[in-house]
Design a protein around this motif. Structure first.
Motif, short mmCIF file in Angstrom:
data_model
loop_
_atom_site.label_atom_id
_atom_site.label_comp_id
_atom_site.label_asym_id
_atom_site.label_seq_id
_atom_site.Cartn_x
_atom_site.Cartn_y
_atom_site.Cartn_z
N LEU A 33 0.80 -1.23 0.00
CA LEU A 33 0.00 0.00 0.00
C LEU A 33 0.83 1.27 0.00
O LEU A 33 0.41 2.28 -0.55
N THR A 34 2.01 1.25 0.63
CA THR A 34 2.81 2.48 0.70
C THR A 34 3.94 2.53 -0.31
O THR A 34 4.46 3.59 -0.58
N GLY A 35 4.33 1.37 -0.82
CA GLY A 35 5.48 1.33 -1.73
C GLY A 35 6.81 1.33 -1.01
O GLY A 35 7.86 1.37 -1.63
N GLY A 36 6.78 1.29 0.32
CA GLY A 36 8.03 1.27 1.09
C GLY A 36 8.72 -0.07 1.00
O GLY A 36 8.09 -1.10 0.77
N GLY A 85 3.34 12.58 5.22
CA GLY A 85 3.79 13.32 4.04
C GLY A 85 2.68 13.43 3.03
O GLY A 85 1.58 12.87 3.21
N ALA A 86 2.95 14.15 1.97
CA ALA A 86 1.94 14.46 0.96
C ALA A 86 1.28 13.21 0.38
O ALA A 86 0.08 13.18 0.15
N ARG A 87 2.06 12.17 0.12
CA ARG A 87 1.51 10.95 -0.48
C ARG A 87 0.81 10.06 0.53
O ARG A 87 0.06 9.17 0.18
N ARG A 88 1.06 10.28 1.79
CA ARG A 88 0.45 9.48 2.85
C ARG A 88 -0.83 10.17 3.32
O ARG A 88 -0.90 10.72 4.42
N THR A 89 -1.82 10.13 2.50
CA THR A 89 -3.08 10.79 2.78
C THR A 89 -3.85 10.07 3.89
O THR A 89 -3.56 8.92 4.23
N ASP A 90 -4.86 10.75 4.41
CA ASP A 90 -5.73 10.11 5.41
C ASP A 90 -6.42 8.90 4.80
O ASP A 90 -6.64 7.89 5.48
N GLU A 91 -6.77 8.99 3.52
CA GLU A 91 -7.42 7.86 2.83
C GLU A 91 -6.48 6.66 2.77
O GLU A 91 -6.89 5.52 3.02
N LEU A 92 -5.21 6.88 2.44
CA LEU A 92 -4.24 5.78 2.41
C LEU A 92 -4.09 5.18 3.80
O LEU A 92 -4.05 3.96 3.95
N THR A 93 -4.02 6.03 4.80
CA THR A 93 -3.88 5.53 6.17
C THR A 93 -5.08 4.69 6.56
O THR A 93 -4.94 3.62 7.16
N ARG A 94 -6.28 5.14 6.21
CA ARG A 94 -7.50 4.39 6.51
C ARG A 94 -7.48 3.04 5.80
O ARG A 94 -7.79 2.00 6.39
N GLU A 137 -5.00 0.75 7.55
CA GLU A 137 -5.56 0.23 8.80
C GLU A 137 -6.54 -0.91 8.53
O GLU A 137 -6.47 -1.96 9.19
N GLU A 138 -7.40 -0.74 7.57
CA GLU A 138 -8.39 -1.78 7.25
C GLU A 138 -7.72 -3.03 6.70
O GLU A 138 -8.09 -4.15 7.06
N ARG A 139 -6.74 -2.85 5.83
CA ARG A 139 -6.03 -4.01 5.26
C ARG A 139 -5.28 -4.76 6.36
O ARG A 139 -5.31 -5.99 6.41
N LEU A 140 -4.61 -4.01 7.23
CA LEU A 140 -3.89 -4.65 8.33
C LEU A 140 -4.84 -5.43 9.23
O LEU A 140 -4.55 -6.57 9.61
N GLY A 175 -13.14 -8.52 13.95
CA GLY A 175 -13.61 -7.59 14.97
C GLY A 175 -12.80 -7.63 16.26
O GLY A 175 -12.96 -6.76 17.12
N GLU A 176 -11.94 -8.63 16.41
CA GLU A 176 -11.12 -8.75 17.62
C GLU A 176 -9.71 -8.21 17.42
O GLU A 176 -8.86 -8.36 18.28
N VAL A 177 -9.49 -7.58 16.26
CA VAL A 177 -8.20 -6.96 15.95
C VAL A 177 -8.41 -5.45 15.87
O VAL A 177 -9.27 -4.98 15.14
N VAL A 178 -7.62 -4.71 16.63
CA VAL A 178 -7.67 -3.25 16.61
C VAL A 178 -6.36 -2.74 16.02
O VAL A 178 -5.28 -3.20 16.41
N VAL A 179 -6.45 -1.81 15.09
CA VAL A 179 -5.26 -1.23 14.46
C VAL A 179 -5.38 0.29 14.52
O VAL A 179 -6.40 0.85 14.15
N SER A 180 -4.34 0.93 15.02
CA SER A 180 -4.29 2.39 14.98
C SER A 180 -2.91 2.81 14.49
O SER A 180 -1.89 2.24 14.89
N LEU A 181 -2.91 3.77 13.58
CA LEU A 181 -1.66 4.24 12.98
C LEU A 181 -1.43 5.71 13.31
O LEU A 181 -2.37 6.51 13.31
N ALA A 182 -0.18 6.06 13.56
CA ALA A 182 0.22 7.45 13.77
C ALA A 182 1.24 7.80 12.71
O ALA A 182 2.18 7.05 12.46
N LYS A 183 1.02 8.94 12.06
CA LYS A 183 1.97 9.42 11.05
C LYS A 183 2.93 10.41 11.70
O LYS A 183 2.51 11.29 12.44
N VAL A 184 4.21 10.24 11.43
CA VAL A 184 5.23 11.16 11.94
C VAL A 184 5.99 11.74 10.75
O VAL A 184 6.07 11.12 9.69
N PRO A 185 6.56 12.94 10.93
CA PRO A 185 7.37 13.50 9.84
C PRO A 185 8.54 12.59 9.51
O PRO A 185 9.18 12.03 10.41
#
Length: 133
Positions: free
Chosen positions: A31-34, A64-73, A76-79, A92-102
């Motif tokens: 999803l990120t290309g990393g 960053g610019a390419r890491r939009t809120d939509e990509l993050t969402r 999270e859903e894919r993970l 439903g028993e898996v919770v995922v939360s992501l934080a974006k940092v510079p």
């Protein structure tokens, strides 16, 4: 750079942990290309999770610019889906939360990370690949 902390009440079986780590790595890279080699997955157990939760994942990724809120969402859903499948638990028993940092807050292989989607990122990827050889 990305760091995913996978918290559970009790340790995951080694084979399950391996599948979960693979699922996290694949989802992030696709999803990120990393680069896959830079995805870090840390397993922690002994956590008190909320009722109905079996796995709680907290991830730190480059913003960053390419890491939009939509990509993050979408990530999270894919993970959530891929980790549930890898661990054999209901989604439903898996919770995922992501934080974006510079990006400039992180260093990999002695190199400050560039913003995602910039020309500098391609140069950085090539430098990291050369270090892995």
């Amino acid at each position: 750079m990305p760091l995913y902390a996978v918290a559970t009440r009790s340790p995951l079986a080694p084979a399950v942990a391996e599948r979960v780590a693979g699922a996290v790595t694949t989802a992030h890279a696709e999803l990120t290309g990393g680069p896959r080699v830079l995805v870090n997955v840390l397993f922690q157990h002994g956590y008190r999770l909320r009722a109905g939760e079996r796995i709680d994942v907290s991830g730190t990724i480059r913003g960053g610019a390419r890491r939009t809120d939509e990509l993050t969402r979408r990530l999270e859903e894919r993970l959530r889906a891929d980790i549930a499948e890898a661990a054999g638990v209901p989604r439903g028993e898996v919770v995922v939360s992501l934080a974006k940092v510079p990006a400039k807050w992180a260093i990999e292989a002695g190199l400050v990370l560039p913003e995602p989607g910039t020309p500098e990122e391609e140069e950085w990827k090539a430098a990291v690949a050369a270090l892995a050889d």
